[in-house]
Scaffold this motif. Structure first.
Motif, PDB file in Angstrom:
ATOM      1  N   ARG A  33       0.845  -1.186   0.000  1.00 27.61           N
ATOM      2  CA  ARG A  33       0.000   0.000   0.000  1.00 27.61           C
ATOM      3  C   ARG A  33       0.883   1.240   0.000  1.00 27.61           C
ATOM      4  O   ARG A  33       2.013   1.215   0.490  1.00 27.61           O
ATOM      5  N   PHE A  35       0.900   5.796   0.181  1.00 28.22           N
ATOM      6  CA  PHE A  35       0.225   7.063   0.438  1.00 28.22           C
ATOM      7  C   PHE A  35       0.452   7.968  -0.772  1.00 28.22           C
ATOM      8  O   PHE A  35       1.529   7.936  -1.386  1.00 28.22           O
ATOM      9  N   ASP A  37      -0.355  12.129  -1.659  1.00 31.35           N
ATOM     10  CA  ASP A  37      -0.931  13.430  -1.305  1.00 31.35           C
ATOM     11  C   ASP A  37      -1.179  14.220  -2.574  1.00 31.35           C
ATOM     12  O   ASP A  37      -0.330  14.245  -3.470  1.00 31.35           O
ATOM     13  N   TYR A  66     -10.641   6.007  -0.939  1.00 32.79           N
ATOM     14  CA  TYR A  66      -9.207   5.984  -0.677  1.00 32.79           C
ATOM     15  C   TYR A  66      -8.740   7.128   0.223  1.00 32.79           C
ATOM     16  O   TYR A  66      -7.614   7.133   0.686  1.00 32.79           O
ATOM     17  N   ILE A  68      -7.978   9.229   3.330  1.00 26.61           N
ATOM     18  CA  ILE A  68      -7.838   8.952   4.760  1.00 26.61           C
ATOM     19  C   ILE A  68      -7.656  10.219   5.586  1.00 26.61           C
ATOM     20  O   ILE A  68      -7.697  10.170   6.805  1.00 26.61           O
ATOM     21  N   ARG A  80      -4.967  13.284   1.509  1.00 19.80           N
ATOM     22  CA  ARG A  80      -4.100  12.088   1.567  1.00 19.80           C
ATOM     23  C   ARG A  80      -4.921  10.858   1.223  1.00 19.80           C
ATOM     24  O   ARG A  80      -5.994  10.632   1.752  1.00 19.80           O
ATOM     25  N   ASP A  82      -4.803   6.554   0.733  1.00 15.49           N
ATOM     26  CA  ASP A  82      -4.160   5.289   1.086  1.00 15.49           C
ATOM     27  C   ASP A  82      -4.596   4.299   0.011  1.00 15.49           C
ATOM     28  O   ASP A  82      -5.758   3.911  -0.049  1.00 15.49           O
ATOM     29  N   ARG A 110       3.772   2.836   2.385  1.00 14.64           N
ATOM     30  CA  ARG A 110       3.175   2.887   3.734  1.00 14.64           C
ATOM     31  C   ARG A 110       3.928   1.935   4.632  1.00 14.64           C
ATOM     32  O   ARG A 110       4.035   0.757   4.353  1.00 14.64           O
TER      33      ARG A 110
END
Length: 112
Positions: A33, A35, A37, A66, A68, A80, A82, A110
């Motif tokens: 997974r 992240f 931004d 998605y 978070i 953000r 995920d 992640r």
């Protein structure tokens, strides 16, 4: 005469279950997974709507699952995501299509 008790077979077999994952497997899944931004910038000409309007659009789209977290940076909104590594192509395609003016940041793995 020797009578033995007949053995009976179970009426229905239990479904086959996959074994539970260990901690090593959980870490491998978590590493798959990332992240991401993105920044929804304020438009000085007012054509594209405010960053909060675009955030609302994003939350009500397929990409909303998605998200978070969000934060406000001046007049901009930072969102953000995920994302599973397998969904990165889909996510980027949808972001570029839905919000062409969004500033897309880098992907960050992640941690566990």
């Amino acid at each position: 005469m020797n009578r033995s008790t007949p053995q009976t077979a179970p009426l229905c077999a239990a479904p086959s279950l996959t074994p539970a994952r260990g901690l090593g497997d959980a870490a491998a899944v978590a590493q798959q997974r990332v992240f991401l931004d993105i920044t929804l910038q304020s438009d000085c000409h007012g054509k594209a709507g405010s960053p909060r309007d675009r955030l609302s659009q994003l939350l009500h789209s397929a990409l909303g699952v998605y998200i978070i977290g969000t934060s406000v940076a001046g007049e901009n909104v930072v969102v953000r995501f995920d994302i599973a590594a397998a969904d990165v192509d889909f996510t980027l395609h949808m972001l570029i299509t839905a919000l062409p003016g969004a500033m897309i940041g880098r992907l960050v793995s992640r941690g566990v």
